[in-house]
Every structure is written in C-alpha cells, then in structure tokens.
Scaffold this active site. Sequence first.
Site, mmCIF file in Angstrom:
data_model
loop_
_atom_site.group_PDB
_atom_site.id
_atom_site.type_symbol
_atom_site.label_atom_id
_atom_site.label_comp_id
_atom_site.label_asym_id
_atom_site.label_seq_id
_atom_site.Cartn_x
_atom_site.Cartn_y
_atom_site.Cartn_z
ATOM 1 N N ASN A 10 0.877 -1.178 0.000
ATOM 2 C CA ASN A 10 0.000 0.000 0.000
ATOM 3 C C ASN A 10 0.910 1.222 0.000
ATOM 4 O O ASN A 10 1.513 1.536 1.022
ATOM 5 C CB ASN A 10 -0.897 -0.041 1.249
ATOM 6 N N LYS A 12 0.128 4.216 -0.228
ATOM 7 C CA LYS A 12 -0.521 5.394 0.395
ATOM 8 C C LYS A 12 -0.318 6.619 -0.501
ATOM 9 O O LYS A 12 -0.322 6.479 -1.734
ATOM 10 C CB LYS A 12 -0.003 5.591 1.826
ATOM 11 N N HIS A 103 -9.446 1.195 5.051
ATOM 12 C CA HIS A 103 -8.157 1.370 5.740
ATOM 13 C C HIS A 103 -8.374 2.312 6.929
ATOM 14 O O HIS A 103 -9.183 3.229 6.857
ATOM 15 C CB HIS A 103 -7.118 1.937 4.765
ATOM 16 N N GLU A 105 -6.772 4.724 7.936
ATOM 17 C CA GLU A 105 -6.588 6.151 7.614
ATOM 18 C C GLU A 105 -7.841 6.714 6.953
ATOM 19 O O GLU A 105 -8.170 7.891 7.137
ATOM 20 C CB GLU A 105 -5.334 6.330 6.736
ATOM 21 N N GLU A 177 -5.174 -4.906 10.582
ATOM 22 C CA GLU A 177 -4.170 -3.867 10.767
ATOM 23 C C GLU A 177 -4.436 -3.136 12.086
ATOM 24 O O GLU A 177 -5.270 -2.215 12.127
ATOM 25 C CB GLU A 177 -4.231 -2.851 9.618
ATOM 26 N N GLY A 183 2.695 2.358 10.830
ATOM 27 C CA GLY A 183 3.636 3.457 10.672
ATOM 28 C C GLY A 183 4.347 3.840 11.961
ATOM 29 O O GLY A 183 5.007 4.871 12.037
ATOM 30 N N SER A 223 3.603 -2.100 10.354
ATOM 31 C CA SER A 223 5.052 -2.164 10.571
ATOM 32 C C SER A 223 5.655 -3.513 10.207
ATOM 33 O O SER A 223 6.589 -3.970 10.864
ATOM 34 C CB SER A 223 5.396 -1.782 12.019
ATOM 35 N N GLY A 245 5.129 1.385 4.716
ATOM 36 C CA GLY A 245 6.463 1.975 4.567
ATOM 37 C C GLY A 245 7.465 1.078 3.845
ATOM 38 O O GLY A 245 8.168 1.528 2.929
HETATM 39 P P1 13P Z 1 3.161 0.406 7.707
HETATM 40 O O1 13P Z 1 3.677 -0.866 7.103
HETATM 41 O O2 13P Z 1 3.880 1.625 7.229
HETATM 42 O O3 13P Z 1 3.044 0.308 9.190
HETATM 43 O O4 13P Z 1 1.663 0.582 7.150
HETATM 44 C C1 13P Z 1 0.795 -0.489 7.207
HETATM 45 C C2 13P Z 1 -0.427 -0.154 6.439
HETATM 46 O O5 13P Z 1 -1.174 0.721 6.827
HETATM 47 C C3 13P Z 1 -0.667 -0.877 5.198
HETATM 48 O O6 13P Z 1 -1.949 -0.640 4.716
#
Ligand code: 13P
Length: 264
Positions: A10, A12, A103, A105, A177, A183, A223, A245
């Site tokens: 992802n 983002k 998600h 977010e 998640e 993150g 993460s 990330g």
């Molecule tokens: P990270 O791997 O940056 O923690 O993000 C996870 C995520 O939100 C994937 O959709």
Amino acid sequence: MRRRPLIAGNWKMNGLIETAQELVEGIGAALSDRERERKLQCEVLVCPPFTAIHTVHQTVSSKGYSMKVGGQNMDVEGPGARTGEICGIMLRNVGCRYVILGHSERRQFFGETNEIVGKKVEAAFRDGLVPIVCVGEELKDREAGRTIDVIRPQLEAVMPRLPEEASKRSTLVVAYEPVWAIGTGKNATPEQVQEVHAFIRKFLTEKLGADTASKIRILYGGSMKPANAAGLLALEDVDGGLIGGAALKAQDFLAIIDANPASD
Ligand code: 13P
C-alpha cells in the site's frame, strides 16, 4: 486448506510518476528473476496512488511482471456527479484487480464508518474488483481488552454486502491492521496477531461456512518489515501482508516476499 499468500504494498499518498515507475521496475525485474527460478509462490500486489496507477499498470503489463495492481479506495457509486471521486469501473479501466477498503486512515481522516465500508465492498464486487477489507483496533481499545469488540462489527458490516456466489465470496481478502502498529514501528507480536486472525477465521466460518472461510486470505499489516516478516508470515492464519512503509523500497518489499514461507 492451502491458501496462496498475498503480499500487497500500500503505497498510500506516495509516488510521483517517475518514482512509481522506478519502484515498480525495481520490484518487477526481481520478481521475474524469482519466477524464472521458480521461487515465487505468492501473489504480489502493488496499490499506487490513483495518479500513478495507469503508469504502473502499463509497465507491469508491457514487461510481463508477475504483479497485480490495485486501488487504495473507491466510491460507493458508479459513474456520475460525484466531484473528486473515483469509481470501481475506473479502477478496472486502468488495470486494477483489487481495491483496499476501510483502511484505518480512511476511517480516521475521512469519516468512513463500518456501514460505508460495507457499501464499498458491495460496489467493489459489483464492479469486478476484489476488496481487501481492513479491520483493526486502536491502542485504547486493545488496552481496554476490547479488540474483538471493535473488529466484530467491522466484519459484521461487510457480511450482508457479499455476493451470493460462494466462488466470489471466497475471493474476499481481509487485512488485520492494528491501528497502533501502523507506521509506528511497533508491530503486534506473533501471538497477538495469530489470536486475532484465528478470531477472524472463526467469525468467517460461522457466517460463511467452513469451505468459504478456509479459502479467504487474511493479511497482517502494521510495521511489517524484513526483520519481522518471516515470523508473522509463518503463522497459521496469516496468509500474507499489507505493507506500507517497507513497500516503498524495492529491496525491503522483496525481502518480505522472500520471507514468505511458501517462497522457498
Ligand atoms: P506500515 O507498514 O507503514 O506500518 O503501514 C501499514 C499499512 O497501513 C498498510 O496498509
């Protein structure tokens, strides 16, 4: 039941055309090598921002990379007067096969409720996309022992929106998640992850029957990185990862793909 693992990136809100192109080429070329050596046994997906999807897909298809492309969100409606939105048909049109929905977010910054996520799931199936539905608790929920109380209604909202056909239902992907692990560098422990994934599998078994539930892939996200991927991906009910990330660096993403137990 053996499920084909899915390793999904992802991206983002990251990736201008040039960087997206570079990233997909870095990942794609290495995947082609692994394919030649018959070392690639998982499905690989990248979900760039809307503006880079077309370029990424063109590169994937022209170079024959073993990779699928997906969106990170879509609208509940079909084409029409919905300024600023993108519908499932548009995602299909630029080569998407999957779409990430709900998600954290989107839930946190854009007010997506369980009901909206449910409607989007219905719309995704209608438009020929496979939804990756994200669920997960915040830190305060976990600390209060309410993890399952949060995840259950997130899943419940999706159930009545699934298609009738069992063969389509079983393509659904769920991603666990935990919000506190996204993150932050704090990933959930393997025990915490397996506990929630086992709950999700049990929930799906009760609602959809054992056969369908045994085919649905449940990904972990939060993460995930080369250093912890092997331990997470080896868990019984973990069928891949949704990576933020670490999906932005070809080497890290590839190391996670290689950490997948089915790859050796
Ligand atoms: P990270 O791997 O940056 O923690 O993000 C996870 C995520 O939100 C994937 O959709």
